[in-house]
Write a protein that holds these residues in place. Structure first.
Motif, PDB file in Angstrom:
ATOM      1  N   LEU A  71       0.832  -1.206   0.000  1.00  0.00           N
ATOM      2  CA  LEU A  71       0.000   0.000   0.000  1.00  0.00           C
ATOM      3  C   LEU A  71       0.860   1.247   0.000  1.00  0.00           C
ATOM      4  O   LEU A  71       0.556   2.221  -0.698  1.00  0.00           O
ATOM      5  CB  LEU A  71      -0.930   0.014   1.226  1.00  0.00           C
ATOM      6  N   GLY A  72       1.950   1.218   0.753  1.00  0.00           N
ATOM      7  CA  GLY A  72       2.878   2.348   0.754  1.00  0.00           C
ATOM      8  C   GLY A  72       3.488   2.554  -0.620  1.00  0.00           C
ATOM      9  O   GLY A  72       3.606   3.695  -1.100  1.00  0.00           O
ATOM     10  N   ASP A  73       3.857   1.461  -1.276  1.00  0.00           N
ATOM     11  CA  ASP A  73       4.417   1.538  -2.626  1.00  0.00           C
ATOM     12  C   ASP A  73       3.399   2.137  -3.595  1.00  0.00           C
ATOM     13  O   ASP A  73       3.735   2.990  -4.419  1.00  0.00           O
ATOM     14  CB  ASP A  73       4.849   0.146  -3.093  1.00  0.00           C
ATOM     15  N   TYR A  74       2.156   1.691  -3.500  1.00  0.00           N
ATOM     16  CA  TYR A  74       1.095   2.222  -4.364  1.00  0.00           C
ATOM     17  C   TYR A  74       0.948   3.735  -4.154  1.00  0.00           C
ATOM     18  O   TYR A  74       0.880   4.501  -5.112  1.00  0.00           O
ATOM     19  CB  TYR A  74      -0.226   1.499  -4.069  1.00  0.00           C
ATOM     20  N   ALA A  75       0.922   4.148  -2.899  1.00  0.00           N
ATOM     21  CA  ALA A  75       0.794   5.579  -2.598  1.00  0.00           C
ATOM     22  C   ALA A  75       1.976   6.355  -3.169  1.00  0.00           C
ATOM     23  O   ALA A  75       1.793   7.447  -3.725  1.00  0.00           O
ATOM     24  CB  ALA A  75       0.694   5.793  -1.093  1.00  0.00           C
ATOM     25  N   GLY A  76       3.167   5.807  -3.065  1.00  0.00           N
ATOM     26  CA  GLY A  76       4.344   6.481  -3.614  1.00  0.00           C
ATOM     27  C   GLY A  76       4.269   6.636  -5.123  1.00  0.00           C
ATOM     28  O   GLY A  76       4.587   7.699  -5.672  1.00  0.00           O
ATOM     29  N   ARG A  77       3.826   5.580  -5.804  1.00  0.00           N
ATOM     30  CA  ARG A  77       3.712   5.652  -7.261  1.00  0.00           C
ATOM     31  C   ARG A  77       2.597   6.598  -7.695  1.00  0.00           C
ATOM     32  O   ARG A  77       2.732   7.331  -8.678  1.00  0.00           O
ATOM     33  CB  ARG A  77       3.512   4.252  -7.853  1.00  0.00           C
ATOM     34  N   LEU A  78       1.496   6.613  -6.940  1.00  0.00           N
ATOM     35  CA  LEU A  78       0.409   7.552  -7.241  1.00  0.00           C
ATOM     36  C   LEU A  78       0.879   8.987  -7.006  1.00  0.00           C
ATOM     37  O   LEU A  78       0.615   9.886  -7.814  1.00  0.00           O
ATOM     38  CB  LEU A  78      -0.820   7.231  -6.397  1.00  0.00           C
ATOM     39  N   CYS A  81      -2.325  11.900  -1.806  1.00  0.00           N
ATOM     40  CA  CYS A  81      -1.626  12.039  -3.088  1.00  0.00           C
ATOM     41  C   CYS A  81      -2.200  13.164  -3.945  1.00  0.00           C
ATOM     42  O   CYS A  81      -1.452  13.853  -4.635  1.00  0.00           O
ATOM     43  CB  CYS A  81      -1.672  10.718  -3.851  1.00  0.00           C
ATOM     44  N   ASP A  82      -3.503  13.357  -3.911  1.00  0.00           N
ATOM     45  CA  ASP A  82      -4.136  14.399  -4.724  1.00  0.00           C
ATOM     46  C   ASP A  82      -3.999  15.776  -4.094  1.00  0.00           C
ATOM     47  O   ASP A  82      -3.803  16.764  -4.797  1.00  0.00           O
ATOM     48  CB  ASP A  82      -5.621  14.105  -4.926  1.00  0.00           C
ATOM     49  N   GLY A  83      -4.133  15.839  -2.791  1.00  0.00           N
ATOM     50  CA  GLY A  83      -4.143  17.127  -2.103  1.00  0.00           C
ATOM     51  C   GLY A  83      -2.882  17.935  -2.312  1.00  0.00           C
ATOM     52  O   GLY A  83      -2.926  19.155  -2.499  1.00  0.00           O
ATOM     53  N   TRP A  84      -1.746  17.259  -2.305  1.00  0.00           N
ATOM     54  CA  TRP A  84      -0.486  17.981  -2.438  1.00  0.00           C
ATOM     55  C   TRP A  84      -0.403  18.718  -3.760  1.00  0.00           C
ATOM     56  O   TRP A  84       0.060  19.852  -3.832  1.00  0.00           O
ATOM     57  CB  TRP A  84       0.695  17.020  -2.288  1.00  0.00           C
ATOM     58  N   SER A  85      -0.876  18.081  -4.827  1.00  0.00           N
ATOM     59  CA  SER A  85      -0.738  18.712  -6.142  1.00  0.00           C
ATOM     60  C   SER A  85      -1.723  19.851  -6.372  1.00  0.00           C
ATOM     61  O   SER A  85      -1.499  20.683  -7.237  1.00  0.00           O
ATOM     62  CB  SER A  85      -0.859  17.672  -7.260  1.00  0.00           C
ATOM     63  N   VAL A  86      -2.802  19.907  -5.598  1.00  0.00           N
ATOM     64  CA  VAL A  86      -3.748  21.015  -5.763  1.00  0.00           C
ATOM     65  C   VAL A  86      -3.614  22.071  -4.666  1.00  0.00           C
ATOM     66  O   VAL A  86      -4.263  23.109  -4.733  1.00  0.00           O
ATOM     67  CB  VAL A  86      -5.210  20.528  -5.863  1.00  0.00           C
ATOM     68  N   VAL A  91       4.382   7.856   1.785  1.00  0.00           N
ATOM     69  CA  VAL A  91       4.602   6.410   1.798  1.00  0.00           C
ATOM     70  C   VAL A  91       4.610   5.892   3.237  1.00  0.00           C
ATOM     71  O   VAL A  91       3.953   4.892   3.555  1.00  0.00           O
ATOM     72  CB  VAL A  91       5.918   6.041   1.069  1.00  0.00           C
ATOM     73  N   ARG A  92       5.330   6.580   4.105  1.00  0.00           N
ATOM     74  CA  ARG A  92       5.406   6.145   5.511  1.00  0.00           C
ATOM     75  C   ARG A  92       4.031   6.197   6.183  1.00  0.00           C
ATOM     76  O   ARG A  92       3.637   5.275   6.896  1.00  0.00           O
ATOM     77  CB  ARG A  92       6.406   7.024   6.272  1.00  0.00           C
ATOM     78  N   THR A  93       3.289   7.263   5.941  1.00  0.00           N
ATOM     79  CA  THR A  93       1.964   7.415   6.549  1.00  0.00           C
ATOM     80  C   THR A  93       1.025   6.305   6.104  1.00  0.00           C
ATOM     81  O   THR A  93       0.335   5.687   6.930  1.00  0.00           O
ATOM     82  CB  THR A  93       1.370   8.796   6.193  1.00  0.00           C
ATOM     83  N   VAL A  94       0.988   6.038   4.806  1.00  0.00           N
ATOM     84  CA  VAL A  94       0.099   4.995   4.290  1.00  0.00           C
ATOM     85  C   VAL A  94       0.533   3.624   4.800  1.00  0.00           C
ATOM     86  O   VAL A  94      -0.309   2.806   5.202  1.00  0.00           O
ATOM     87  CB  VAL A  94       0.047   5.044   2.752  1.00  0.00           C
ATOM     88  N   THR A  95       1.827   3.365   4.828  1.00  0.00           N
ATOM     89  CA  THR A  95       2.326   2.084   5.342  1.00  0.00           C
ATOM     90  C   THR A  95       1.936   1.907   6.803  1.00  0.00           C
ATOM     91  O   THR A  95       1.470   0.826   7.204  1.00  0.00           O
ATOM     92  CB  THR A  95       3.853   1.988   5.159  1.00  0.00           C
ATOM     93  N   LEU A  96       2.091   2.952   7.602  1.00  0.00           N
ATOM     94  CA  LEU A  96       1.729   2.872   9.020  1.00  0.00           C
ATOM     95  C   LEU A  96       0.227   2.664   9.207  1.00  0.00           C
ATOM     96  O   LEU A  96      -0.197   1.891  10.084  1.00  0.00           O
ATOM     97  CB  LEU A  96       2.184   4.127   9.761  1.00  0.00           C
ATOM     98  N   MET A  97      -0.589   3.338   8.397  1.00  0.00           N
ATOM     99  CA  MET A  97      -2.041   3.121   8.476  1.00  0.00           C
ATOM    100  C   MET A  97      -2.373   1.680   8.152  1.00  0.00           C
ATOM    101  O   MET A  97      -3.177   1.034   8.854  1.00  0.00           O
ATOM    102  CB  MET A  97      -2.785   4.061   7.523  1.00  0.00           C
ATOM    103  N   ALA A  98      -1.762   1.153   7.092  1.00  0.00           N
ATOM    104  CA  ALA A  98      -2.019  -0.232   6.689  1.00  0.00           C
ATOM    105  C   ALA A  98      -1.541  -1.220   7.760  1.00  0.00           C
ATOM    106  O   ALA A  98      -2.224  -2.211   8.055  1.00  0.00           O
ATOM    107  CB  ALA A  98      -1.344  -0.517   5.339  1.00  0.00           C
ATOM    108  N   GLU A  99      -0.388  -0.945   8.368  1.00  0.00           N
ATOM    109  CA  GLU A  99       0.128  -1.806   9.452  1.00  0.00           C
ATOM    110  C   GLU A  99      -0.836  -1.801  10.633  1.00  0.00           C
ATOM    111  O   GLU A  99      -1.106  -2.855  11.232  1.00  0.00           O
ATOM    112  CB  GLU A  99       1.511  -1.345   9.896  1.00  0.00           C
ATOM    113  N   SER A 100      -1.337  -0.634  10.978  1.00  0.00           N
ATOM    114  CA  SER A 100      -2.261  -0.522  12.093  1.00  0.00           C
ATOM    115  C   SER A 100      -3.554  -1.297  11.826  1.00  0.00           C
ATOM    116  O   SER A 100      -4.035  -2.030  12.700  1.00  0.00           O
ATOM    117  CB  SER A 100      -2.579   0.965  12.350  1.00  0.00           C
TER     118      SER A 100
END
Length: 196
Positions: free
Chosen positions: A80-87, A152-157, A181-190
């Motif tokens: 999930l972290g990888d996906y967020a990073g690529r997005l 991922c979307d918020g930063w660009s707008v 990436v770290r935030t999404v990975t931590l959410m998924a781990e939790s």
């Protein structure tokens, strides 16, 4: 010489994508789109219908691109972290889809282009998250997906807030990506730990 309909449609979609992304639905002008495409504006009405149908076609095309270019693959929280990073990478290079979706929400409220197809796609993406993180609750998977999209979307707008809050030091983009990436990975781990 025969008229190349597909090429004309492509030119119009490209011009409309730039126009809607920059100016939103209300601010976009059919005349500017036609001029940018080098096509008579009557072709827009012929191929796409009204302005709102053209916006819908642009948004649908951009959604297909992101699904194709950024698949969710793998297993576990790191996937999930990888996906967020690529997005995040995709939207950093091309913020068109986030801008279009923000315009859609701001100007069209709860109207959603292609609602059934998009709802089906969202359900399929949630199903994929459930495969990547087996055992988590479907509602949690949905919230996780929305969190990834928002991060991922918020930063660009909202680049002005990023600059105001975090500054614009060299390496800022890489730091922001690592944080996402770290935030999404931590959410998924939790969520995975709660499910176990």
């Amino acid at each position: 010489m025969a008229w190349d309909t597909e090429r004309t449609k492509t030119l119009l979609l490209e011009a409309a994508t730039a126009e809607f992304s920059e100016r939103g639905f209300a601010g976009a002008r059919i005349d500017r789109i036609a001029a940018a495409a080098g096509v008579n504006k009557e072709r827009i009405y012929q191929y796409f219908g009204k302005k709102d149908e053209l916006f819908d076609a642009v948004l649908a095309a951009e959604l297909v691109k992101v699904v194709t270019e950024v698949p969710l693959e793998g297993k576990g929280p790191a996937a999930l972290g990888d996906y967020a990073g690529r997005l995040f990478d995709r939207h950093s290079l091309n913020g068109i889809l986030p801008r279009l979706q923000f315009w859609e929400g701001l100007e069209r409220g709860d109207y959603v282009v292609n609602r059934e197809a998009r709802a089906s796609h969202c359900a399929a993406k949630i199903d994929t998250i459930l495969q990547v993180l087996p055992g988590i609750d479907r509602a949690d998977a949905a919230d996780l997906l929305l969190s990834v999209v928002t991060l991922c979307d918020g930063w660009s707008v909202l680049p002005q807030l990023d600059a105001l809050i975090a500054g614009s030091a060299p390496g800022r983009l890489a730091r922001r990506r690592a944080f996402v990436v770290r935030t999404v990975t931590l959410m998924a781990e939790s969520l995975t730990a709660e499910a176990a």
